[in-house]
Design a protein around this motif. Structure first.
Motif: not given
Length: 254
Positions: A2-3, A6, A28, A230, A234-236, A238
Motif C-alpha cells: 500500500l505504501l 512513501k 506496507e 495505512a 494509501s492511494e486506495k 485517494r
C-alpha cells in the motif's frame, strides 16, 4: 504494498499507537521517520522495524517546538525527496477522573493547548512540502467523540475539548489543502485498551467501559489502528479527505 516508496513522518513514534502505526506503515513499504523526545525508545521501535525488513530512521524532536519541527521536516524532505505522510501521535497531558466543576484551569487547558499547538506545527511543516509536490496525506488521531456527548461514566477533563480542537484544525486544513492535492483525515478509535499501561490504576474499569460501549463487543486493537491508518494514507483511499475513519468497533455512531 500500500505504501511502497512513501516517506512517512510519525511524531510520537515510540508510543504504543505511534509504534503500531510505524510498524504498519513500514510493513506496507513506507520509509518511516520516527520523531519523539526519547532516543532510546525511538531506537527500540526502529530496531524492531528493521529486524522485520522495514526502513526506519529516528530523530529526537519536541513536537511542540516550532523551530525543531520545521528543521526536522525540512531535513526529512531534503534527504528523502519529500514527505508523503505526516501523522501526529504524541501524548497529550491529561487530568481524568475530576469533574470540571472541581478542576484547576491549568489542568483543563493543558491538553487543549498541547493538542492545538502540536497539530498546527506538525501539519504546517508537512503541508509546506506537500504543496510543492502537489500530493500528501496528513493524518490526525482522536475524533469528535460520541455525538450524544462525552463518556457519561468517566470525567475526561479537557481531553475531548482537545480532540475537538484537532478536528477543527483538520477541517480547515482539508479545505485549504485540497486544491493542492493534499488529503487530511482523522482516525477515531473510541479508545484502545492496549495503549493503557499494565498496572495503570483503574485500568480494568476503563477497559470494561470502552468495550461496553462498542457494538462488536470488543475495542480496536493497536493492529486495527495501524491497518486503518495505512489504508487511509494509501492511494486506495485517494478520494477520501475531510473525513473520519471510524475504527471504534461501533462505540462512535456516525
Amino acid at each position: 504494498m500500500l505504501l511502497e516508496n512513501k516517506n512517512a513522518v510519525i511524531y510520537g513514534g515510540a508510543g504504543s499507537i505511534g509504534g503500531a502505526v510505524a510498524r504498519a506503515f513500514a510493513g506496507e513499504g513506507a520509509r518511516v521517520f520516527l520523531a519523539g523526545r526519547t532516543a532510546t525508545t525511538l531506537d527500540q521501535v526502529a530496531g524492531e522495524i528493521r529486524s522485520a525488513g522495514g526502513a526506519a530512521e529516528t530523530a529526537v524532536v519536541d513536537a511542540l517546538d516550532e523551530d525543531a519541527v520545521d528543521r526536522h521536516a525540512d531535513a526529512v524532505a531534503a534527504e528523502a525527496g519529500g514527505i508523503d505522510i505526516s501523522f501526529n501521535l504524541i501524548t497529550h497531558p491529561h487530568t481524568h477522573g475530576t469533574p470540571l466543576a472541581e478542576m484547576d484551569v491549568e489542568d483543563f487547558m493543558a491538553p487543549v493547548q498541547t493538542a492545538a499547538r502540536t497539530t498546527f506545527l506538525t501539519a504546517r511543516a508537512a503541508a509546506r512540502h506537500m504543496i510543492k509536490q502537489r500530493s500528501g496525506v496528513i493524518l490526525a488521531f482522536g475524533g469528535p467523540g460520541d455525538r450524544s456527548g462525552p463518556m457519561r461514566d468517566y470525567y475526561l477533563g479537557g481531553t475531548q475539548v482537545a480532540f475537538d480542537a484537532i478536528e477543527t484544525i483538520r477541517r480547515q486544513l482539508a479545505v485549504e489543502l485540497g486544491e493542492h492535492g493534499v488529503r487530511v483525515v482523522t482516525l477515531a478509535s473510541g479508545g484502545v485498551p492496549e495503549s493503557l499501561p499494565e498496572g495503570f490504576e483503574g485500568r480494568q474499569e476503563i477497559v470494561d467501559l470502552i468495550e461496553g460501549q462498542t457494538m462488536l463487543g470488543r475495542a480496536a486493537t493497536l493492529e486495527d489502528v495501524g491497518n486503518a491508518a495505512a489504508f487511509a494514507a494509501s492511494e486506495k483511499a485517494r478520494a477520501m479527505t475531510a473525513a473520519i475513519v471510524n475504527v471504534s468497533a461501533g462505540a462512535l455512531v456516525d
